[in-house]
Design a protein around this motif. Structure first.
Motif, PDB file in Angstrom:
ATOM      1  N   ILE A 154     -40.053 -49.389 102.732  1.00 56.99           N
ATOM      2  CA  ILE A 154     -40.396 -50.873 102.972  1.00 56.99           C
ATOM      3  C   ILE A 154     -39.336 -51.540 101.992  1.00 56.99           C
ATOM      4  O   ILE A 154     -38.591 -52.653 102.609  1.00 56.99           O
ATOM      5  CB  ILE A 154     -41.616 -51.635 102.504  1.00 56.99           C
ATOM      6  N   MET A 155     -39.332 -51.557 100.807  1.00 54.23           N
ATOM      7  CA  MET A 155     -38.244 -52.199  99.821  1.00 54.23           C
ATOM      8  C   MET A 155     -37.887 -50.887  99.030  1.00 54.23           C
ATOM      9  O   MET A 155     -38.359 -50.166  98.992  1.00 54.23           O
ATOM     10  CB  MET A 155     -38.692 -53.477  99.254  1.00 54.23           C
ATOM     11  N   GLU A 156     -36.886 -51.265  98.277  1.00 49.76           N
ATOM     12  CA  GLU A 156     -36.262 -50.402  97.096  1.00 49.76           C
ATOM     13  C   GLU A 156     -37.392 -49.907  96.543  1.00 49.76           C
ATOM     14  O   GLU A 156     -37.350 -48.558  96.122  1.00 49.76           O
ATOM     15  CB  GLU A 156     -35.385 -51.029  96.503  1.00 49.76           C
ATOM     16  N   ASP A 157     -38.258 -50.492  95.994  1.00 53.28           N
ATOM     17  CA  ASP A 157     -39.227 -50.072  95.199  1.00 53.28           C
ATOM     18  C   ASP A 157     -40.905 -49.905  95.814  1.00 53.28           C
ATOM     19  O   ASP A 157     -41.808 -49.946  94.888  1.00 53.28           O
ATOM     20  CB  ASP A 157     -39.672 -51.046  93.880  1.00 53.28           C
ATOM     21  N   LEU A 158     -40.870 -49.979  97.126  1.00 52.65           N
ATOM     22  CA  LEU A 158     -41.963 -50.039  97.604  1.00 52.65           C
ATOM     23  C   LEU A 158     -42.020 -48.956  98.995  1.00 52.65           C
ATOM     24  O   LEU A 158     -41.148 -49.218  99.754  1.00 52.65           O
ATOM     25  CB  LEU A 158     -42.475 -51.445  98.387  1.00 52.65           C
ATOM     26  N   ARG A 159     -42.920 -47.986  98.888  1.00 49.51           N
ATOM     27  CA  ARG A 159     -42.778 -47.040 100.117  1.00 49.51           C
ATOM     28  C   ARG A 159     -44.498 -46.874 100.585  1.00 49.51           C
ATOM     29  O   ARG A 159     -45.383 -46.932  99.824  1.00 49.51           O
ATOM     30  CB  ARG A 159     -42.549 -45.768  99.204  1.00 49.51           C
ATOM     31  N   LEU A 160     -44.302 -46.521 101.757  1.00 46.96           N
ATOM     32  CA  LEU A 160     -45.748 -46.336 102.590  1.00 46.96           C
ATOM     33  C   LEU A 160     -45.623 -45.038 103.077  1.00 46.96           C
ATOM     34  O   LEU A 160     -44.640 -44.573 103.739  1.00 46.96           O
ATOM     35  CB  LEU A 160     -45.960 -47.168 103.614  1.00 46.96           C
ATOM     36  N   LYS A 161     -46.616 -44.204 102.860  1.00 45.50           N
ATOM     37  CA  LYS A 161     -46.583 -42.712 103.328  1.00 45.50           C
ATOM     38  C   LYS A 161     -48.020 -42.613 104.195  1.00 45.50           C
ATOM     39  O   LYS A 161     -48.937 -42.842 103.812  1.00 45.50           O
ATOM     40  CB  LYS A 161     -46.847 -41.877 102.281  1.00 45.50           C
ATOM     41  N   LEU A 162     -47.848 -41.828 105.252  1.00 43.14           N
ATOM     42  CA  LEU A 162     -48.868 -41.578 106.396  1.00 43.14           C
ATOM     43  C   LEU A 162     -48.785 -40.131 106.447  1.00 43.14           C
ATOM     44  O   LEU A 162     -47.588 -39.289 106.824  1.00 43.14           O
ATOM     45  CB  LEU A 162     -48.750 -42.270 107.378  1.00 43.14           C
ATOM     46  N   SER A 163     -49.913 -39.301 106.179  1.00 45.16           N
ATOM     47  CA  SER A 163     -49.926 -37.906 106.597  1.00 45.16           C
ATOM     48  C   SER A 163     -50.912 -37.183 107.249  1.00 45.16           C
ATOM     49  O   SER A 163     -52.216 -38.044 107.108  1.00 45.16           O
ATOM     50  CB  SER A 163     -49.579 -37.098 105.162  1.00 45.16           C
ATOM     51  N   PHE A 164     -50.754 -36.510 108.071  1.00 43.71           N
ATOM     52  CA  PHE A 164     -52.151 -35.554 108.465  1.00 43.71           C
ATOM     53  C   PHE A 164     -52.053 -34.135 108.251  1.00 43.71           C
ATOM     54  O   PHE A 164     -50.942 -33.644 108.162  1.00 43.71           O
ATOM     55  CB  PHE A 164     -52.048 -35.690 110.283  1.00 43.71           C
ATOM     56  N   ALA A 165     -52.966 -33.550 107.816  1.00 45.31           N
ATOM     57  CA  ALA A 165     -53.501 -32.129 107.394  1.00 45.31           C
ATOM     58  C   ALA A 165     -54.249 -31.335 108.068  1.00 45.31           C
ATOM     59  O   ALA A 165     -55.110 -32.096 108.474  1.00 45.31           O
ATOM     60  CB  ALA A 165     -53.125 -32.136 106.030  1.00 45.31           C
ATOM     61  N   THR A 166     -54.215 -30.110 108.349  1.00 41.84           N
ATOM     62  CA  THR A 166     -55.075 -29.295 109.123  1.00 41.84           C
ATOM     63  C   THR A 166     -55.145 -27.929 108.330  1.00 41.84           C
ATOM     64  O   THR A 166     -53.954 -27.484 107.932  1.00 41.84           O
ATOM     65  CB  THR A 166     -55.164 -29.394 110.432  1.00 41.84           C
ATOM     66  N   ARG A 167     -56.291 -27.289 108.244  1.00 38.52           N
ATOM     67  CA  ARG A 167     -56.555 -25.882 107.715  1.00 38.52           C
ATOM     68  C   ARG A 167     -57.281 -25.293 108.878  1.00 38.52           C
ATOM     69  O   ARG A 167     -58.463 -25.693 109.208  1.00 38.52           O
ATOM     70  CB  ARG A 167     -57.407 -25.984 106.131  1.00 38.52           C
ATOM     71  N   ALA A 168     -56.672 -24.025 109.285  1.00 37.61           N
ATOM     72  CA  ALA A 168     -57.523 -23.373 110.192  1.00 37.61           C
ATOM     73  C   ALA A 168     -58.674 -22.705 109.692  1.00 37.61           C
ATOM     74  O   ALA A 168     -58.968 -22.555 108.515  1.00 37.61           O
ATOM     75  CB  ALA A 168     -56.531 -22.174 110.780  1.00 37.61           C
ATOM     76  N   GLY A 169     -59.187 -21.983 110.610  1.00 38.50           N
ATOM     77  CA  GLY A 169     -60.612 -21.311 110.212  1.00 38.50           C
ATOM     78  C   GLY A 169     -61.850 -21.633 110.620  1.00 38.50           C
ATOM     79  O   GLY A 169     -61.882 -22.572 111.678  1.00 38.50           O
TER      80      GLY A 169
END
Length: 184
Positions: A154-169
């Motif tokens: 967003i700015m030099e010192d500000l970050r946004l992270k979105l993630s999606f994970a899955t595990r089979a089984g």
């Protein structure tokens, strides 16, 4: 937020503080608050990561990480729960791609068992503000976790992270995470 088929939804919040301490070493400490149905758990973690060899355009970078975890179940006392040791290699593929691989060991002190940790990640810097990351990893005792993520500066010192994970089984675990990182 994590959801596994046939089980209650889990939610967790975390606060992590990281600090470079010199000698190419970074320390971080984190606190987590987790809830599964009516059960509540608190966790704490202390990690150190030191760069053994800097990554350059034509050379592999190497880093060594160690970690200690503690947890506290609702109404209980804090217990030292895990020790970790991990070796990480990273290689720059051109100007936009980064490949990382990790191998390590962990000792669960409560269940008194050891496991091998592994991970493989590929990161693409779309531009200076947007990075995409795909990774897989886990232990020799579980099915691998596959994760895709988007990090936006967003700015030099500000970050946004979105993630999606899955595990089979059989339980088909799914995790969605949103984090905000502020550097000062």
């Amino acid at each position: 937020r994590t959801r596994a088929r046939g089980q209650a939804r889990n939610t967790a919040s975390a606060l992590q503080l990281s600090c470079g301490v010199g000698w190419r070493t970074e320390l971080d400490a984190s606190l987590t608050w987790a809830r599964e149905s009516a059960e509540r758990e608190r966790g704490a973690s202390v990690n150190a990561k030191t760069t053994l060899r800097e990554r350059t355009d034509d050379a592999v970078g190497w880093a060594l990480g160690v970690g200690l975890d503690a947890r506290r179940l609702a109404g209980g006392r804090w217990q030292h729960s895990e020790n970790r040791l991990e070796l990480e290699a990273s290689y720059q593929l051109g100007s936009a791609w980064l490949l990382e691989a990790a191998l390590g060991t962990a000792r669960d002190r409560i269940e008194r068992r050891s496991s091998t940790l592994w991970g493989l990640a590929l990161e693409f810097a779309w531009n200076e503000a947007i990075e995409l990351r795909a990774e897989t990893g886990g232990t020799d005792r579980d099915k691998p976790l596959v994760e895709v993520g988007l990090r936006y500066t967003i700015m030099e010192d500000l970050r946004l992270k979105l993630s999606f994970a899955t595990r089979a089984g059989a339980t088909r675990e799914r995790t969605t995470a949103l984090s905000l990182q502020f550097e000062f």
